[in-house]
Motif scaffolding. Structure first.
Motif, PDB file in Angstrom:
ATOM      1  N   ILE A 289      -4.885   5.537   2.511  1.00 55.83           N
ATOM      2  CA  ILE A 289      -4.279   4.209   2.596  1.00 55.83           C
ATOM      3  C   ILE A 289      -5.362   3.220   3.011  1.00 55.83           C
ATOM      4  N   SER A 290      -5.054   1.908   2.935  1.00 49.72           N
ATOM      5  CA  SER A 290      -6.142   0.950   3.123  1.00 49.72           C
ATOM      6  C   SER A 290      -6.176   0.359   4.528  1.00 49.72           C
TER       7      SER A 290
ATOM      8  N   ASP B  80       0.818  -1.202   0.000  1.00 47.92           N
ATOM      9  CA  ASP B  80       0.000   0.000   0.000  1.00 47.92           C
ATOM     10  C   ASP B  80       0.856   1.257   0.000  1.00 47.92           C
TER      11      ASP B  80
END
Lengths: 419, 449
Positions: free
Chosen positions: B25-26, A361
């Motif tokens: 962001i995840s 990510d």
């Protein structure tokens, strides 16, 4: 992060471009990856790729070393190079509004180097220092011995920084030749992540491809080179190295497994998670939690285009090394006989899925992965495709993958010379 | 540029929640950061905080360490801990759907106040091995020596993990007493950064407020006395191939507003490839295989220094060039050009690191615990914009250049000692030990199996 579309264009048989937008991010990453690494080196020139990439940053036709570095600082960016066994590259991370400057500088570093004897000598001296410095680091030292014995007389065992003999003998002409005939001859992938207009990037990439063909006449790659697929002999050695000054004992145990591109890739990663890849793993539990025999113990995987490694690494007090080795061998034997359980399988799936999302990510990790996938497996899965692949792994497949591990293992240990 | 909002919520006198939303962001990082570290210890209990960090993973009500590890990893969470001189933390990164699950498990880990004798003894073995590993890492070992020499007679000089003898002698009851003390008397910052909505996180945390006792917190760190004259101490180790050195001095504390000036000076001196020392000693002269400057700021004092790795032939030259460069810096300061590039670099780096949730989690907690405020990315960029070269050069004193100290370790012979003493008289030759003496003194070669 969301599932971004990946734009992939092959501008020639050797030159491709990948763009993944990641529009939410303020930063971007640029990676220029070459399908050329330490395994592509001749034994007498081990370390040449690493030395060459260092040299590219030393001087261009327009800038000195210090001017290059000052320029990078003034852009507030990270820009550096790396070399692995099968790939090498130049990578950068920056705020997207600096993309143009970073692109031009990268292009200048790759295509307009100025090779001088003076800079070459300095780079060589630094490489020699780096080789010596590994001697003081038992872990690095151990892994060198490990790879030398895992792939005897094979370029996969080449140290990325080379060895004293090869580096001392290198001459500038050889490096210059290697630059145009090997590094730039190899397949190249330009990989970009971040909020950038893809059409704009494609135009720039087209120009870069033309530059490559104008300067070096290289547009296509004819893969006529002999594949050096090693004959991997059965492993059954125990290599014990005594080293002065070392206080603890360092052991690595390795098995051959599937290559990077294989249906067993994720199954092996699952098996690794359960063997020693997390704190609820079998080895962490048996060695550290239950017996307190080591602080550092973990398993790892390492994949190449034609072979892979599953390994276990631990550090112990010298008199405990043997006992821990026995536990590791016993546990892997059990793993081979019984496989992993349904509970363990579920845990591995959840853990690998979540950690894969977390680890990729960021724009640089994403750009690197995309480029590596293109060059090594010729396929660029999106994040959700990768998650799907992880979800589609079955328990049977994991246990099959475990069954495919080499029957024998290589054990390498570095320990104090006086006991 | 994304400049996120940082939400600070005080639960009571001791406990504060800091949330930085990073929707791009995840996942997220959650950290419980305690304002306690090896600085709270003395030699007899040195390493107890780090030991407590380890023991936190030893299970919860009705659950073993293994159960906890399995539950967390089944949630896809990687949970770990760290201890430093002034902080102890348990933290993890995971996806936001798992927030309330992971939160409640970590709370249940904290609730355990009594440890199993067997668990305690096993973990002691593990920590003794962890400490022993440092003896094979010249850089780590030298850093420990440097701090010990810079802060003699003060707990700041104690190693975070403790010494082999302090850990050997530590009892379970001492650990449990300290644990209760930490949990009820130390400030705690629950720091969250990443993809989560503040309101969701706070709602979840509200269910656990009862766990955070109201007792007043204590902090009793004694500020170290500065050594008035610099030193160089030498550790002879013929088993090493290279020579490792640290040269440094005292500097400002963490909450000093001049820390942005320090960041700039540090960058110009040796923290980037274009810096004075790296470009001269590594890239230009190839005299070192590594050189870098650094600083470490505590609540009431700081240190900055230069770390280098070289070989026997080059040691004299390396010391000469470093001292010359430091003198030059002291007399002439930095140039406008150096200043501009350092500011751009620091700003760029700060912005890039703002995308890393685990870094943000740590920074926010540290800023809050040490300064009482949590600057946003924008605040920090503003601080850099306010700097001018004159302002930076007016503060060169913060580096205490005249008073530098040094520790050097490696295959050093007597002629080199003469070389070294040119740059600083070596007062304490008794510190000149060979490998065996240095290591055996610290490593108890006792079987613990």
């Amino acid at each position: 992060m969301g599932n971004n579309e990946i734009i992939f264009v092959e501008l020639s048989s050797k030159f491709s471009v990948i763009i993944e937008r990641m529009p939410e991010l303020p930063s971007g990453a640029l990676v220029i990856l070459f399908k050329q690494g330490s395994r592509n080196e001749l034994p007498q020139q081990a370390g040449i790729t690493n030395l060459l990439l260092g040299l590219l940053f030393r001087q261009t036709t327009k800038k000195t070393f210090i001017e290059i570095q000052e320029y990078i600082d003034s852009l507030g960016a990270e820009l550096d190079s790396f070399v692995a066994k099968e790939i090498s590259g130049i990578y950068s991370r920056y705020l997207v509004d600096r993309f143009n400057e970073v692109w031009s500088l990268t292009e200048e570093i790759i295509f307009y180097p100025k090779f001088t004897e003076e800079e070459f000598t300095k780079e060589k001296k630094l490489a020699e220092k780096e080789i010596i410095s590994e001697e003081d680091d038992p872990e690095e030292y151990l892994f060198n011995v490990f790879y030398k014995n895992l792939f005897p007389n094979h370029p996969l065992s080449n140290r990325i920084i080379g060895d004293m003999d090869s580096i001392t003998q290198l001459v500038l002409d050889e490096v210059r030749n290697y630059y145009s005939n090997c590094l730039l001859y190899a397949p190249i992938c330009v990989s970009i992540t971040g909020n950038i207009d893809p059409d704009f990037v494609l135009k720039l990439a087209e120009q870069m491809k033309n530059l490559l063909s104008n300067l070096f006449g290289l547009i296509n790659h004819n893969d006529t080179t002999q594949k050096d697929t090693p004959t991997f002999k059965p492993l059954s050695n125990f290599v014990n190295v005594k080293k002065k000054g070392v206080q603890q004992s360092y052991t690595v145990i390795g098995w051959y497994t599937c290559p990077y591109q294989s249906e067993y890739y994720f199954p092996v990663i699952f098996a690794n998670t359960i063997l020693g890849g997390c704190t609820s793993s079998r080895l962490y539990y048996e060695v550290r939690e239950k017996r307190g025999l080591a602080y550092s113990i973990s398993s790892f995987t390492d994949f190449y285009s034609d072979i892979g490694i599953l390994g276990v690494y631990f550090i112990t007090q010298p008199d405990l090394a043997e006992a821990v080795t026995e536990i590791v061998l016993e546990q892997t034997h059990k793993l081979r006989l019984q496989g992993i359980s349904k509970d363990e399988f579920d845990l591995a799936r959840n853990y690998v899925k979540s950690q894969t999302l977390i680890r990729t990510d960021n724009p640089l990790a994403r750009a690197l992965r995309n480029a590596r996938n293109k060059l090594l497996i010729n396929r660029i899965p999106t994040v959700s495709e990768i998650i799907n692949e992880i979800e589609n792994v079955s328990l049977i497949r994991v246990n099959e993958a475990i069954g495919e591990l080499s029957a024998n293992q290589l054990i390498v240990r570095v320990e104090p010379s006086e006991r | 540029m994304n400049s996120s909002v940082i939400n600070v919520t005080k639960i009571n006198q001791r406990v504060t929640v800091i949330i930085e939303e990073m929707p791009w962001i995840s996942y997220l990082t959650l950290g419980f950061v305690f304002e306690t570290g090896s600085r709270d210890e003395d030699e007899t209990i040195n390493g107890i905080t780090h030991f407590i960090e380890h023991m936190t993973f030893k299970g919860a009500e009705g659950k073993t360490a293994y159960d906890i590890a399995r539950i967390l990893e089944n949630l896809g969470a990687f949970v770990n801990g760290y201890t430093s001189k002034e902080e102890m933390a348990i933290y993890g990164s995971f996806l936001k759907e798992k927030f309330s699950d992971v939160f409640s498990i970590i709370i249940s880990m904290f609730k355990k106040r009594k440890y199993d004798e067997k668990d305690f003894n096993l973990e002691k073995k593990v920590i003794l091995q962890e400490i022993s590993e440092i003896f094979d890492e010249p850089e780590e070992l030298l850093s420990e020596f440097f701090l010990k020499e810079m802060f003699p007679q003060n707990s700041l000089g104690l190693p975070v993990a403790g010494s082999l003898s302090s850990i050997e002698n530590l009892t379970k009851s001492a650990l449990e007493t300290q644990l209760i003390h930490n949990w009820s008397n130390k400030r705690i910052c629950i720091s969250i950064a990443g993809n989560i909505e503040s309101s969701d996180a706070l709602r979840c945390i509200a269910n656990y407020v009862d766990n955070f006792a109201h007792e007043d917190y204590q902090k009793h760190w004694s500020t170290p006395v500065r050594i008035s004259d610099g030193f160089i101490k030498v550790i002879k180790r013929n088993d090493l191939k290279q020579i490792y050195g640290i040269i440094g001095s005292y500097t400002i504390s963490f909450n000093d507003p001049r820390r942005y000036v320090l960041a700039i000076l540090n960058h110009v001196v040796g923290a980037s490839r274009s810096s004075r020392l790296v470009s001269l000693l590594q890239e230009e002269k190839a005299l070192v295989s590594y050189i870098s400057s650094f600083y470490e700021l505590y609540s009431d004092i700081g240190i900055w220094g230069i770390f280098f790795i070289t070989n026997s032939d080059s040691l004299g030259d390396v010391l000469r060039f470093i001292t010359e460069e430091l003198k030059k810096l002291k007399n002439f300061g930095i140039t406008k050009r150096e200043m501009d590039k350092a500011v751009s670099y620091r700003k760029g780096l700060t912005a890039l690191s703002s995308e890393d949730s685990s870094l943000r989690m740590r920074h926010n907690a540290r800023n809050f615990l040490k300064m009482g405020v949590v600057p946003t990315l924008k605040d920090i960029l503003n601080e850099y914009d306010k700097l001018t070269v004159d302002k930076v050069n007016a503060e060169l004193d913060i580096l205490n250049i005249d008073n530098w100290c040094g520790v050097i370790m490696g295959p050093i012979d007597d002629t080199q000692l003469v070389d070294i003493s040119i740059y600083k008289p070596i007062k304490e030759f008794q510190f000149l030990l060979d490998t065996d003496k240095v290591l055996k003194k610290h490593v108890v070669s006792k079987t613990i199996y």
